[in-house]
Each structure stands twice: as structure tokens, then as C-alpha cells.
Design a protein around this motif. Structure first.
Motif, short mmCIF file in Angstrom:
data_model
loop_
_atom_site.label_atom_id
_atom_site.label_comp_id
_atom_site.label_asym_id
_atom_site.label_seq_id
_atom_site.Cartn_x
_atom_site.Cartn_y
_atom_site.Cartn_z
N LYS A 9 -53.10 -40.34 31.48
CA LYS A 9 -53.54 -41.11 32.64
C LYS A 9 -52.31 -41.67 33.33
O LYS A 9 -51.45 -42.26 32.69
N ALA A 10 -52.27 -41.49 34.62
CA ALA A 10 -51.14 -42.03 35.40
C ALA A 10 -51.45 -43.46 35.81
O ALA A 10 -52.58 -43.81 36.11
N GLN A 11 -50.41 -44.27 35.79
CA GLN A 11 -50.54 -45.66 36.23
C GLN A 11 -49.39 -45.99 37.14
O GLN A 11 -48.30 -45.42 37.03
N ALA A 12 -49.64 -46.91 38.04
CA ALA A 12 -48.56 -47.39 38.90
C ALA A 12 -47.52 -48.11 38.04
O ALA A 12 -47.88 -48.78 37.08
N PRO A 13 -46.25 -47.96 38.35
CA PRO A 13 -45.24 -48.64 37.54
C PRO A 13 -45.35 -50.16 37.70
O PRO A 13 -45.78 -50.66 38.73
N GLU A 14 -44.99 -50.88 36.64
CA GLU A 14 -45.01 -52.33 36.71
C GLU A 14 -43.85 -52.85 37.52
O GLU A 14 -43.86 -53.97 37.99
N GLY A 15 -42.83 -52.04 37.68
CA GLY A 15 -41.67 -52.44 38.45
C GLY A 15 -40.65 -51.32 38.47
O GLY A 15 -40.71 -50.38 37.69
N ILE A 16 -39.72 -51.42 39.38
CA ILE A 16 -38.65 -50.43 39.51
C ILE A 16 -37.33 -51.17 39.34
O ILE A 16 -37.03 -52.11 40.08
N ASN A 17 -36.54 -50.75 38.36
CA ASN A 17 -35.23 -51.36 38.14
C ASN A 17 -34.32 -51.05 39.32
O ASN A 17 -34.30 -49.92 39.82
N TYR A 18 -33.55 -52.04 39.75
CA TYR A 18 -32.65 -51.88 40.89
C TYR A 18 -31.39 -52.69 40.62
O TYR A 18 -31.45 -53.80 40.10
#
Length: 81
Positions: A9-18
């Protein structure tokens, strides 16, 4: 005969490291500096409408570098997910 089933199951990421290095207008690194970074996700192009916007208060290290997670800042507009 062995049968197996795998469900993904695909889920939206909780955050993107930057991470980035902060520089002044002449290109000099700004070490040990605190400031606000505003991040925007724009629709369709670099001049598109902001569909998500958030602020982060960051402090650079000795090399002007800071790290943050997009999606965990103070939301200005929109929904990250």
C-alpha cells in the motif's frame, strides 16, 4: 505448489528531508545564523500558485548548513499530504 500473496500500500510521505547552505547576496556562507525559511510547493511551474506553504526557524552550523523536514514546519497554507 506454494502460493503467496504480497500486498503493498502506498502512503504519502510524512516528510521530505531537505538541507541547504545559507549564503548572503555576494555568496558568502552565513555560519551560526538563525532565520526563517519559507518553503512553497507550487502548482504546474516555478511561477505557479502556491498549493502548500510552511515556515521553519533554522540555525546554520559552522559551515552555513541547515537541515529540516518539509511537511513538519508551521503551515501557512494548504495540506502537505
Amino acid at each position: 505448489m506454494l502460493l503467496s500473496e504480497i500486498q503493498l500500500k502506498a502512503q504519502a510521505p510524512e516528510g521530505i528531508n531537505y538541507q541547504a547552505v545559507v549564503r548572503d547576496g555576494t555568496g558568502n556562507v552565513l555560519p551560526n545564523t538563525t532565520g526563517t525559511i519559507t518553503l512553497k510547493i507550487l502548482e504546474s511551474s516555478a511561477t505557479g500558485t502556491a498549493v502548500y506553504e510552511e515556515d521553519h526557524i533554522v540555525t546554520t552550523n559552522d559551515f552555513g548548513l541547515f537541515n529540516l523536514v518539509i511537511g513538519s514546519g508551521t503551515i501557512i497554507t494548504g495540506v502537505f499530504s
